[in-house]
Enzyme design. Structure first.
Site, PDB file in Angstrom:
ATOM      1  CD  GLU A   1      -3.084  -0.581   2.284  1.00  6.88           C
ATOM      2  OE1 GLU A   1      -2.989   0.486   2.948  1.00  6.88           O
ATOM      3  OE2 GLU A   1      -3.898  -1.475   2.569  1.00  6.88           O
TER       4      GLU A   1
ATOM      5  CG  ASP B   1      -4.497   8.266   7.431  1.00  9.37           C
ATOM      6  OD1 ASP B   1      -4.576   7.024   7.484  1.00  9.37           O
ATOM      7  OD2 ASP B   1      -4.596   8.915   6.383  1.00  9.37           O
TER       8      ASP B   1
END
Length: 279
Positions: free
Chosen positions: A53, A64
């Site tokens: 990723e 995040d």
């Protein structure tokens, strides 16, 4: 229509045949600078990454935690752009034609480039899948359907709050694999409850044949090994972005990420026997 690469499907078929889960490390493109980040990316397959990723840095990564947010800001400060992120994918493909690569991020940079242009360049560069965390299934016609038309897998997120009524919507137009967010909150949060995650995956598998990768809160080889006993892949990110941020110089960060990836890969591969017994 552009023909899909099918790297993701092939890799999960290989993992299934081997009787083990895969490791999916996450790094942020351009963190802490383009050259060091590219060196890390090129080293990940040899270090044990089964899929990769690659984060697309964005100024407001709301899903995040502090570690990945900091990585995005370091990359942007160093001059990383979406175009340069695609250049990194091109560079990887010059060295590695088989490791699946997933771009993960937010829709704003894609929209600014133009969705059609982005998808065309992503296919040309060698991108296999996309995780766009702030674009729900309700917007499939805008992006997910065109992405699938270009042969790029659209990977969905399911969470502990994704109930049986919502799950079919999440799975619609999904391909590649399903990313199960193992704990509520942002990336890098608390370690997941292994028993709880295992039960959730068993429930989800009744609705889909897609492989399921588990991420969020997995930081140690021991945690990765436990999850690998029943998941199809283990996603690890924050501990790697922390390693970059804590390094006193870029090369030290590269070495540390590679070292951590090797340890995680060994742990995931070591779960094979337990996973075979469990199934």
């Amino acid at each position: 229509m552009t023909q899909p690469h099918h790297r993701i499907a092939r890799r999960f078929a290989e993992l299934k045949a081997a009787g083990r889960a895969g490791l999916i490390p996450f790094i942020s493109a351009g963190d802490p600078g383009y050259e060091a980040s590219l060196e890390t990316l090129l080293a990940l397959p040899e270090a044990g990454a089964d899929l990769i990723e690659l984060g697309m840095p964005f100024t407001d990564p709301v899903a995040d935690g502090p570690s990945v947010q900091a990585a995005s800001l370091r990359a942007l400060k160093a001059g990383q752009t979406l175009a340069r992120t695609l250049d990194m994918v091109r560079a990887l493909r010059q060295h590695d034609a088989t490791t699946p690569l997933i771009l993960m991020g937010y829709y704003n940079p894609i929209h600014r480039m133009g969705s059609e242009r982005f998808l065309e360049e992503a296919v040309e560069a060698g991108v296999d899948g996309l995780i766009v965390v702030d674009l729900p299934p309700e917007h499939d016609e805008e992006f997910a359907v065109p992405a699938r038309t270009h042969g790029i897998d659209v990977i969905r997120l399911a969470t502990p709050t994704t109930d049986a009524r919502r799950l079919p919507r999440v799975l619609h137009n999904a391909s590649g694999f399903l990313y199960y967010v193992s704990s509520n909150g942002v990336t890098g949060g608390a370690a997941p409850s292994v028993a709880g995650v295992e039960a959730e995956l068993a429930a989800i598998r009744r609705h889909t044949a897609l492989p399921i990768g588990v991420g969020f809160g997995i930081r140690t080889p021991e945690q990765a090994e436990r999850i690998a006993r029943f998941a199809d892949a283990v996603v690890v990110g924050s501990v790697l972005t922390d390693a970059v941020g804590e390094a006193d110089r870029p090369q030290a960060g590269v070495r540390r990420v590679v070292e951590l990836t090797r340890g995680l890969a060994e742990a995931v591969r070591g779960a094979r026997k337990a996973r075979t017994v469990a199934t």
